[in-house]
Write a protein that holds these residues in place. Structure first.
Motif, short mmCIF file in Angstrom:
data_model
loop_
_atom_site.label_atom_id
_atom_site.label_comp_id
_atom_site.label_asym_id
_atom_site.label_seq_id
_atom_site.Cartn_x
_atom_site.Cartn_y
_atom_site.Cartn_z
N ASP A 315 -30.87 13.02 10.69
CA ASP A 315 -29.83 14.05 10.61
C ASP A 315 -29.05 13.94 9.30
O ASP A 315 -28.74 14.96 8.66
N LEU A 316 -28.71 12.72 8.89
CA LEU A 316 -27.97 12.54 7.64
C LEU A 316 -28.80 12.98 6.44
O LEU A 316 -28.28 13.61 5.51
N ASN A 318 -31.19 15.25 6.45
CA ASN A 318 -31.32 16.70 6.47
C ASN A 318 -30.07 17.42 6.00
O ASN A 318 -30.12 18.59 5.60
N GLN A 319 -28.93 16.73 6.02
CA GLN A 319 -27.70 17.33 5.51
C GLN A 319 -27.65 17.37 3.98
O GLN A 319 -26.82 18.05 3.40
N GLU A 320 -28.55 16.62 3.33
CA GLU A 320 -28.56 16.52 1.88
C GLU A 320 -29.39 17.64 1.25
O GLU A 320 -30.16 18.33 1.92
N HIS A 321 -29.25 17.80 -0.07
CA HIS A 321 -30.14 18.70 -0.80
C HIS A 321 -31.19 17.86 -1.53
O HIS A 321 -30.98 16.69 -1.82
N HIS A 333 -29.17 22.05 1.42
CA HIS A 333 -28.47 21.33 2.48
C HIS A 333 -28.86 21.92 3.83
O HIS A 333 -28.94 23.13 4.00
N GLY A 334 -29.11 21.04 4.81
CA GLY A 334 -29.38 21.50 6.16
C GLY A 334 -30.84 21.79 6.46
O GLY A 334 -31.19 22.02 7.62
N ASP A 336 -34.90 21.03 6.93
CA ASP A 336 -35.67 19.92 7.51
C ASP A 336 -36.49 19.26 6.41
O ASP A 336 -37.55 19.76 6.03
N LYS A 337 -36.02 18.15 5.92
CA LYS A 337 -36.63 17.52 4.75
C LYS A 337 -38.02 16.97 5.05
O LYS A 337 -38.94 17.09 4.23
#
Length: 369
Positions: A315-316, A318-321, A333-334, A336-337
């Motif tokens: 989750d952390l 996936n919050q990144e770019h 941001h947000g 699904d990496k």
């Protein structure tokens, strides 16, 4: 129920460095409380493949080792041999690689134990009675301790989408033949051009499913007796019984969860988990290289719940770019990496299945220290 996951970011100053933060996580998360005087404490790590530099720095592990010793515990660092032929497929090469990568006693202050022995044959059959396996093959060295701490590095993985706690334990501590069973859903085949008829595979076949052909004295498999255990694959010294990598992402994730269960059921109330969410590379640390990190360094997380810990880490991320110049450049941001990295692998399946068999919960409270 909601699990507690403790989080330390990467900010440091003259009063507190990242190693100090790791110690605080160890204490705040309750992992410290699982260690009692005279406990043999298995610390599961990944020593890194030769040529890879993304693995956790051993200096971090030294602080945990020292804290366990302060509590009169007896720590050792452990991992099991790899299925693929790299620099860690037997204990001699594995230990040599570990030392080359900085895991010498003078650095980590603890002995290194290869959990499944010299060639991957020292394992314990653990009953799990689950969907894919009735029994799992766990490196014995990881099961004879009194307490267990898994130190994982969160990164991408081409089969499972990501690799975290569950993969570090389940795949990491499966014996070589156990790894074959996780990786493949098909029966082995013998390459007659490579087979010398040495019969070493016969000795290790528990189903007595291998015999010699009369015409050329080469081995063949009696398919009606083959149980697909993988022992022949890892026993052949000539590579005549190739590793089968044929499986589906959702299936291998479920199998990994079952192997994780095989380890953790031996340590009720005596397990702790710490994950480094730094140097987040697209592929596993088992590769002999590491590509550029795909998002910025985030920090270190710890919990007594392995499922919640993996969920929180993803989750952390996936919050990144996505970082410029990386394989995720342009990912917002947000997003699904790990689905962006490996679109064929639904990384959520492993967590769903792990939760369903009682390994933990995906619901968590993130507590920043």
């Amino acid at each position: 129920m909601t699990a507690k996951v403790y989080f330390a970011d990467t900010r440091a100053n003259v009063k507190q460095n990242m190693i100090d933060k790791l110690q605080r996580l160890y204490e705040r998360s309750g992992i410290k409380d699982i260690v009692a005087p005279k406990d043999l404490v298995a610390i599961k790590v990944h020593f890194g493949e030769r040529g890879n530099t993304a693995y956790i720095r051993p200096q971090f592990i030294r602080r945990l080792v020292d804290k366990v010793k302060e509590q009169k515990g007896k720590p050792f660092l452990t991992d099991a041999n790899t299925l693929y032929v790299g620099s860690r497929s037997n204990a001699v090469d594995h230990l040599q690689t570990a030392i080359e990568n900085g895991w010498g006693y003078s650095v980590v202050n603890a002995p290194l134990v290869i959990a499944d022995g010299l060639t991957g044959k020292e394992y314990t059959n653990v009953e799990v009675n689950l969907k894919h396996f009735q029994e799992v093959k766990i490196g014995s060295g990881a099961l004879h301790a009194d307490a267990f701490i898994a130190i994982s590095h969160l990164k991408g993985h081409e089969l499972t989408g990501y690799g975290g706690v569950l993969k570090n334990i389940g795949m990491g501590l499966g014996s070589r033949s156990g790894k074959q069973m996780m990786h493949s859903d098909v029966r082995p085949r013998i390459n007659l051009e490579k087979c010398t008829g040495c019969s070493k595979c016969h000795a290790w076949c528990p189903g007595e499913a291998i015999a010699l052909r009369d015409e050329d004295r080469k081995s063949f498999i009696l398919e009606e007796h083959c149980i697909g255990c993988g022992e022949c694959t890892v026993s052949c010294p000539f590579g005549a019984i190739a590793v089968n990598w044929k499986t589906k992402p959702d299936i291998i994730q479920e199998k990994i969860a079952e192997y994780t269960m095989g380890v953790l059921k031996h340590y009720p109330g005596k397990c702790g988990f710490i994950t480094f969410v730094n140097n987040i590379t697209p592929e596993c640390d088992c590769c002999g290289w590491n590509d550029a990190p795909v998002v910025r360094d985030i920090g270190i997380l710890a919990s007594l719940d392995p499922v919640a810990l993996d969920q929180a880490c993803v989750d952390l991320i996936n919050q990144e770019h996505g970082l410029p110049g990386s394989r995720l450049e342009g990912q917002p941001h947000g997003s699904d990496k790990f689905r962006a990295l490996w679109p064929h692998a639904d990384w959520t399946r492993g967590l769903e299945y792990a939760e369903s068999i009682g390994l933990g919960t995906r619901k968590y409270e993130l507590i920043k220290i």
